[in-house]
Design a protein around this motif. Structure first.
Motif, PDB file in Angstrom:
ATOM      1  N   UNK A 167       0.808  -1.218   0.000  1.00 33.44           N
ATOM      2  CA  UNK A 167       0.000   0.000   0.000  1.00 33.44           C
ATOM      3  C   UNK A 167       0.844   1.271   0.000  1.00 33.44           C
ATOM      4  N   UNK A 168       2.149   1.148   0.285  1.00 32.52           N
ATOM      5  CA  UNK A 168       3.053   2.294   0.151  1.00 32.52           C
ATOM      6  C   UNK A 168       4.399   1.804  -0.375  1.00 32.52           C
ATOM      7  N   UNK A 169       4.869   2.447  -1.437  1.00 36.17           N
ATOM      8  CA  UNK A 169       6.172   2.106  -2.015  1.00 36.17           C
ATOM      9  C   UNK A 169       7.042   3.353  -2.006  1.00 36.17           C
ATOM     10  N   UNK A 170       8.142   3.290  -1.278  1.00 31.58           N
ATOM     11  CA  UNK A 170       9.083   4.408  -1.218  1.00 31.58           C
ATOM     12  C   UNK A 170      10.234   4.099  -2.169  1.00 31.58           C
ATOM     13  N   UNK A 171      10.391   4.938  -3.209  1.00 29.72           N
ATOM     14  CA  UNK A 171      11.326   4.649  -4.289  1.00 29.72           C
ATOM     15  C   UNK A 171      12.413   5.711  -4.364  1.00 29.72           C
ATOM     16  N   UNK A 200       1.458  -1.310  -9.222  1.00 27.08           N
ATOM     17  CA  UNK A 200       0.571  -0.231  -8.772  1.00 27.08           C
ATOM     18  C   UNK A 200      -0.500   0.109  -9.808  1.00 27.08           C
ATOM     19  N   UNK A 201      -0.264  -0.248 -11.071  1.00 26.60           N
ATOM     20  CA  UNK A 201      -1.256   0.017 -12.108  1.00 26.60           C
ATOM     21  C   UNK A 201      -2.528  -0.806 -11.906  1.00 26.60           C
ATOM     22  N   UNK A 202      -2.372  -1.972 -11.304  1.00 27.91           N
ATOM     23  CA  UNK A 202      -3.526  -2.845 -11.051  1.00 27.91           C
ATOM     24  C   UNK A 202      -3.936  -2.849  -9.584  1.00 27.91           C
ATOM     25  N   UNK A 207       0.241   3.398  -2.997  1.00 22.04           N
ATOM     26  CA  UNK A 207       0.705   4.778  -3.148  1.00 22.04           C
ATOM     27  C   UNK A 207       2.210   4.770  -3.372  1.00 22.04           C
ATOM     28  N   UNK A 208       2.653   5.416  -4.441  1.00 23.71           N
ATOM     29  CA  UNK A 208       4.077   5.484  -4.761  1.00 23.71           C
ATOM     30  C   UNK A 208       4.643   6.825  -4.330  1.00 23.71           C
ATOM     31  N   UNK A 209       5.737   6.779  -3.573  1.00 23.11           N
ATOM     32  CA  UNK A 209       6.341   7.980  -3.005  1.00 23.11           C
ATOM     33  C   UNK A 209       7.805   8.023  -3.430  1.00 23.11           C
TER      34      UNK A 209
END
Length: 270
Positions: A167-171, A200-202, A207-209
């Motif tokens: 649910x959260x991706x820190x990149x 994340x597209x599906x 949430x991408x951060x």
């Protein structure tokens, strides 16, 4: 800038970025393609660099990736401030992906201890830090260790992240550009980054951060793993260039200045 100074600056830039395009160098140093080709011909003489299609790269047979500790020391205060703000976004019950990189690794100093959450990561530093916390469920990915990046890469399946409801991706990123998106230089890390962003597209709950220090703006590395508008938040140090602020506001991307620890007057629509 004198010719010798320009060539030295170009060499430093290529060493830091590892792989750059001709177009990026032309734009960054404000020279013509012909002038750039002459400059590069001088740089190619010492064997530290080699020409590739559309650009130039560090010759890893002569000089490998900039060491992790060297990259970590650059703008370290900025990275620490970014890591602290990023960790403040953790919430109880989160399933979080933490990318590898010196900026994301700074989160290790601020991992919350008073809530329970799950971390998925390929970063050695984050693995070590999380392993000491009883409130964290830790999932490790990657079966090949790269000592230069202090990270694990390589997976047995290209659909690895399909099984995780992040649910959260820190990149992290090597560069961010309005023309070329969010980029990095290392292919095995690119594969993992791409898989996380593709998932994340599906998964509308992901949430991408993006975590980037201010030096990464207007930089382009070899591989684009995401478009800027795939991120809902961007945490950076210092001020972002005006054209990026305008783009972020137009695309409802929340920009967070880690030094101010406040959010500018942009009201993202969820």
């Amino acid at each position: 800038m004198l010719k010798e100074e320009r060539i030295s600056a170009i060499a430093d830039y290529i060493k830091e970025m590892q792989t750059v395009s001709m177009a990026d160098l032309v734009n960054r140093f404000g020279v013509s393609p012909n002038t750039l080709r002459r400059d590069l011909s001088k740089l190619l003489e010492n064997g530290n660099f080699k020409k590739i299609y559309g650009g130039v790269t560090v010759n890893n047979n002569n000089k490998s990736l900039i060491d992790y500790t060297e990259r970590k020391s650059k703008t370290s205060k900025d990275k620490i401030s970014i890591g602290k703000v990023a960790a403040s976004l953790f919430e109880s019950g989160d399933l979080i992906f933490l990318d590898s990189g010196t900026t994301t690794d700074a989160i290790s100093n601020f991992l919350p201890r008073n809530i329970s959450y799950t971390l998925i990561t390929n970063s050695l530093q984050l693995i070590v830090a999380a392993s000491e916390l009883s409130n964290v469920k830790l999932l490790i990915i990657g079966n090949q260790f790269n000592p230069k990046t202090q990270s694990f890469t390589g997976t047995d399946e290209d659909t690895l992240f399909n099984k995780y409801n992040i649910n959260k991706a820190f990149m992290s990123a090597t560069g961010i550009s309005l023309n070329n998106g969010v980029t990095n230089s290392e292919f095995n890390e690119f594969k993992i980054k791409s898989q996380v962003l593709t998932k994340s597209l599906s998964n509308p709950n992901q949430e991408n951060i993006l975590l980037i220090d201010h030096t990464k703006f207007d930089r382009t590395a070899l591989l684009t793993y995401a478009q800027i508008n795939q991120f809902s938040k961007i945490i950076t140090s210092g001020e972002a260039p005006l054209k990026y602020k305008e783009y972020f506001e137009k695309n409802n991307i929340e920009l967070i200045n880690s030094h101010l620890k406040t959010k500018p007057s942009v009201n993202p629509h969820k």
